[in-house]
Scaffold this active site. Sequence first.
Site, PDB file in Angstrom:
ATOM      1  N   GLY A 218       3.262   2.012  -1.967  1.00 26.46           N
ATOM      2  CA  GLY A 218       3.753   2.369  -3.297  1.00 26.46           C
ATOM      3  C   GLY A 218       2.793   3.270  -4.061  1.00 26.46           C
TER       4      GLY A 218
ATOM      5  N   LEU B   8       0.197  -5.766  -4.785  1.00 28.25           N
ATOM      6  CA  LEU B   8       0.943  -4.704  -5.472  1.00 28.25           C
ATOM      7  C   LEU B   8       2.357  -4.572  -4.911  1.00 28.25           C
ATOM      8  CD1 LEU B   8      -1.849  -1.963  -5.507  1.00 28.25           C
ATOM      9  CD2 LEU B   8      -1.440  -3.778  -7.157  1.00 28.25           C
ATOM     10  N   ALA B   9       2.759  -5.509  -4.047  1.00 28.21           N
ATOM     11  CA  ALA B   9       4.066  -5.387  -3.397  1.00 28.21           C
ATOM     12  C   ALA B   9       5.149  -6.065  -4.219  1.00 28.21           C
ATOM     13  CB  ALA B   9       4.001  -6.012  -2.007  1.00 28.21           C
TER      14      ALA B   9
ATOM     15  N   SER C  56       2.657  -7.561 -15.612  1.00 25.51           N
ATOM     16  CA  SER C  56       3.305  -6.407 -16.247  1.00 25.51           C
ATOM     17  C   SER C  56       3.518  -6.626 -17.739  1.00 25.51           C
ATOM     18  CB  SER C  56       4.671  -6.191 -15.577  1.00 25.51           C
ATOM     19  OG  SER C  56       5.489  -5.370 -16.368  1.00 25.51           O
TER      20      SER C  56
ATOM     21  N   TYR D 291      12.968  -9.008 -13.765  1.00 29.10           N
ATOM     22  CA  TYR D 291      11.656  -8.519 -13.324  1.00 29.10           C
ATOM     23  C   TYR D 291      10.551  -9.185 -14.146  1.00 29.10           C
ATOM     24  CZ  TYR D 291       7.760  -5.178 -12.876  1.00 29.10           C
ATOM     25  OH  TYR D 291       6.531  -4.602 -12.690  1.00 29.10           O
TER      26      TYR D 291
ATOM     27  N   ASP E 146       0.847   2.651  -6.814  1.00 26.06           N
ATOM     28  CA  ASP E 146      -0.470   2.093  -7.115  1.00 26.06           C
ATOM     29  C   ASP E 146      -1.256   1.812  -5.838  1.00 26.06           C
ATOM     30  OD1 ASP E 146       0.472   2.174  -9.661  1.00 26.06           O
ATOM     31  OD2 ASP E 146       0.267   0.052 -10.088  1.00 26.06           O
TER      32      ASP E 146
ATOM     33  N   GLN F  86       9.633  -5.760  -5.578  1.00 22.72           N
ATOM     34  CA  GLN F  86      10.670  -4.938  -6.203  1.00 22.72           C
ATOM     35  C   GLN F  86      10.161  -4.582  -7.601  1.00 22.72           C
ATOM     36  OE1 GLN F  86      12.902  -3.096  -7.882  1.00 22.72           O
ATOM     37  NE2 GLN F  86      13.739  -4.973  -8.796  1.00 22.72           N
TER      38      GLN F  86
ATOM     39  N   ILE G 152       0.818  -1.229   0.000  1.00 21.72           N
ATOM     40  CA  ILE G 152       0.000   0.000   0.000  1.00 21.72           C
ATOM     41  C   ILE G 152       0.848   1.274   0.000  1.00 21.72           C
ATOM     42  CG2 ILE G 152      -0.261   0.329   2.519  1.00 21.72           C
ATOM     43  CD1 ILE G 152      -3.335   0.758   1.845  1.00 21.72           C
TER      44      ILE G 152
ATOM     45  N   LYS H 168       7.536 -11.773 -12.980  1.00 27.33           N
ATOM     46  CA  LYS H 168       6.128 -11.427 -13.224  1.00 27.33           C
ATOM     47  C   LYS H 168       5.429 -12.513 -14.044  1.00 27.33           C
ATOM     48  CE  LYS H 168       5.442  -7.390 -11.273  1.00 27.33           C
ATOM     49  NZ  LYS H 168       4.573  -7.346 -10.097  1.00 27.33           N
TER      50      LYS H 168
ATOM     51  N   HIS I 181       2.665   2.889 -16.145  1.00 25.91           N
ATOM     52  CA  HIS I 181       1.774   3.980 -15.734  1.00 25.91           C
ATOM     53  C   HIS I 181       2.496   4.870 -14.724  1.00 25.91           C
ATOM     54  CE1 HIS I 181       0.837   0.221 -13.653  1.00 25.91           C
ATOM     55  NE2 HIS I 181       0.647   0.943 -12.564  1.00 25.91           N
TER      56      HIS I 181
ATOM     57  N   GLU J  53       6.142  -6.144 -19.042  1.00 25.85           N
ATOM     58  CA  GLU J  53       7.483  -6.726 -19.156  1.00 25.85           C
ATOM     59  C   GLU J  53       7.421  -8.224 -19.430  1.00 25.85           C
ATOM     60  OE1 GLU J  53      10.749  -5.462 -18.890  1.00 25.85           O
ATOM     61  OE2 GLU J  53       9.905  -3.477 -19.142  1.00 25.85           O
TER      62      GLU J  53
HETATM   63  P1  NDP Z   1       6.066   0.635  -6.042  1.00 26.13           P
HETATM   64  O1  NDP Z   1       7.507   0.300  -6.145  1.00 26.13           O
HETATM   65  O2  NDP Z   1       5.680   2.077  -5.963  1.00 26.13           O
HETATM   66  O3  NDP Z   1       5.452  -0.095  -4.751  1.00 26.13           O
HETATM   67  C1  NDP Z   1       5.701  -1.440  -4.481  1.00 26.13           C
HETATM   68  C2  NDP Z   1       5.786  -1.647  -2.974  1.00 26.13           C
HETATM   69  O4  NDP Z   1       6.342  -2.960  -2.763  1.00 26.13           O
HETATM   70  C3  NDP Z   1       6.707  -0.679  -2.249  1.00 26.13           C
HETATM   71  O5  NDP Z   1       6.003   0.429  -1.778  1.00 26.13           O
HETATM   72  C4  NDP Z   1       7.302  -1.506  -1.116  1.00 26.13           C
HETATM   73  O6  NDP Z   1       6.492  -1.436   0.051  1.00 26.13           O
HETATM   74  C5  NDP Z   1       7.224  -2.924  -1.626  1.00 26.13           C
HETATM   75  N1  NDP Z   1       8.566  -3.371  -2.050  1.00 26.13           N
HETATM   76  C6  NDP Z   1       9.544  -2.659  -2.653  1.00 26.13           C
HETATM   77  N2  NDP Z   1      10.637  -3.410  -2.848  1.00 26.13           N
HETATM   78  C7  NDP Z   1      10.332  -4.629  -2.373  1.00 26.13           C
HETATM   79  C8  NDP Z   1      11.060  -5.848  -2.272  1.00 26.13           C
HETATM   80  N3  NDP Z   1      12.314  -5.964  -2.719  1.00 26.13           N
HETATM   81  N4  NDP Z   1      10.424  -6.900  -1.707  1.00 26.13           N
HETATM   82  C9  NDP Z   1       9.178  -6.803  -1.251  1.00 26.13           C
HETATM   83  N5  NDP Z   1       8.439  -5.666  -1.311  1.00 26.13           N
HETATM   84  C10 NDP Z   1       9.025  -4.593  -1.869  1.00 26.13           C
HETATM   85  O7  NDP Z   1       5.313  -0.065  -7.266  1.00 26.13           O
HETATM   86  P2  NDP Z   1       4.019   0.450  -8.088  1.00 26.13           P
HETATM   87  O8  NDP Z   1       3.002   0.920  -7.117  1.00 26.13           O
HETATM   88  O9  NDP Z   1       4.459   1.315  -9.195  1.00 26.13           O
HETATM   89  O10 NDP Z   1       3.527  -0.904  -8.753  1.00 26.13           O
HETATM   90  C11 NDP Z   1       2.636  -1.801  -8.066  1.00 26.13           C
HETATM   91  C12 NDP Z   1       2.802  -3.194  -8.651  1.00 26.13           C
HETATM   92  O11 NDP Z   1       2.481  -3.149 -10.039  1.00 26.13           O
HETATM   93  C13 NDP Z   1       4.229  -3.746  -8.566  1.00 26.13           C
HETATM   94  O12 NDP Z   1       4.173  -5.132  -8.391  1.00 26.13           O
HETATM   95  C14 NDP Z   1       4.808  -3.415  -9.930  1.00 26.13           C
HETATM   96  O13 NDP Z   1       5.849  -4.310 -10.266  1.00 26.13           O
HETATM   97  C15 NDP Z   1       3.576  -3.611 -10.812  1.00 26.13           C
HETATM   98  N6  NDP Z   1       3.578  -2.881 -12.069  1.00 26.13           N
HETATM   99  C16 NDP Z   1       3.795  -1.535 -12.069  1.00 26.13           C
HETATM  100  C17 NDP Z   1       3.809  -0.832 -13.251  1.00 26.13           C
HETATM  101  C18 NDP Z   1       4.012   0.653 -13.290  1.00 26.13           C
HETATM  102  O14 NDP Z   1       4.197   1.205 -14.385  1.00 26.13           O
HETATM  103  N7  NDP Z   1       3.962   1.341 -12.149  1.00 26.13           N
HETATM  104  C19 NDP Z   1       3.595  -1.519 -14.548  1.00 26.13           C
HETATM  105  C20 NDP Z   1       3.291  -2.915 -14.405  1.00 26.13           C
HETATM  106  C21 NDP Z   1       3.298  -3.564 -13.216  1.00 26.13           C
HETATM  107  P3  NDP Z   1       7.119  -1.412   1.552  1.00 26.13           P
HETATM  108  O15 NDP Z   1       8.466  -0.748   1.461  1.00 26.13           O
HETATM  109  O16 NDP Z   1       6.120  -0.583   2.307  1.00 26.13           O
HETATM  110  O17 NDP Z   1       7.181  -2.826   1.999  1.00 26.13           O
END
Ligand code: NDP
Length: 331
Positions: A19, A88-89, A133, A157, A21, A91, A17, A161, A187, A135
């Site tokens: 991040g 949505l969590a 994704s 990555y 999205d 890397q 939450i 996915k 996005h 990707e």
């Molecule tokens: P963010 O990186 O903004 O958020 C992802 C969250 O996951 C972070 O806030 C963090 O939360 C947690 N996180 C980060 N690194 C790790 C790790 N190594 N292991 C476990 N948890 C981790 O991503 P988005 O909100 O942009 O994207 C949401 C999802 O959608 C992701 O899975 C992303 O891969 C996928 N996606 C995004 C796209 C885009 O363009 N934005 C496109 C396609 C897919 P915390 O630190 O609080 O634990």
Amino acid sequence: MSSKKIATAKIALIFGISGQDGAYLAQLLLNHGYLVHGTSRDKEITSFANLHHLNLFPSITLHSAVLTDFRSVIEVIQHVQPDEIYNLAGQSSVALSFDQPVDTINGGIVGTLNILEAIRFLKIETRFYNAASSECYGNTEAGPATEATPFQPRSPYGVGKAAAFWAVANYRAAYGLYACSGILFNHESPLRPARYVTQKIVRGALDIADNKYQKLTLGTLSIARDWGWAPDYVDAMARMLQSSSPEDLIIATGETHTLEEFVKKVFSKVNLQWENHIEINKTLQRPSDIYYSAANPGRAREVLDWSAETKFDSLVSRLIEAELERRRFAG
Ligand code: NDP
């Protein structure tokens, strides 16, 4: 007492939450009257800057959970008893995945499997959205990707996915779970960190316009992507869990632009001649990259009555306006 027993509103649990999205999805679900729970790896030290930025922090119940740790995943799901779960969590940087391939692939597949296993083990009635994704597809030179296009990922990555995508499809087929993946193309929003190329370009152009420096260094200009606006995309995620049956869907604008077009658009909107300010350093390129990424979001339009409202030109304007606003606020 579990939250289910005291609530009549729908309950959503968002893994990740903090991040981009996660924050926009929480905002949308709160506006729809949901009780929203969210996880972070360690809620005691996470800043939740995005939730604060959107003024959502007091409205959300937060939990610590690590997706690769089954105990923490099952405990939070059992405690919250969600009607809907969003994964949505993880890397989320393609570039970083080349430096941290094991964590990225492992987190992607094991994290998703842990949620699926927890749902199956607890036998709870819930709907599950998984973030796949673009990707997964790799290059789409043969024509815009559809849901039938085979996956050929070109990054750790994308490999993670793709594996998670197939785990979701398998659990849906094998155990009848309401589980689906959104195959989201890129996005963007002001909540994107500076390491992402779109933010690097927007912030770089504004710094150059402020005479802080003269040159912005990029790895390439020729890659092409379908870029959309994150708040539009979380709307599609929520709709995917309201359908009569679960289905994996592409979420994209349907328009592909090169990075050069993106640079040109940003620099012209801040009255700069981009050619004077961009330098290319090939060492910044990824070991293997997607050169051309295009999508056909027609099935999402049909099934969800969804299409991207914000297209390329207004996306760029919004990113610039938001960054200007952030700078005014920061003084
Ligand atoms: P963010 O990186 O903004 O958020 C992802 C969250 O996951 C972070 O806030 C963090 O939360 C947690 N996180 C980060 N690194 C790790 C790790 N190594 N292991 C476990 N948890 C981790 O991503 P988005 O909100 O942009 O994207 C949401 C999802 O959608 C992701 O899975 C992303 O891969 C996928 N996606 C995004 C796209 C885009 O363009 N934005 C496109 C396609 C897919 P915390 O630190 O609080 O634990």
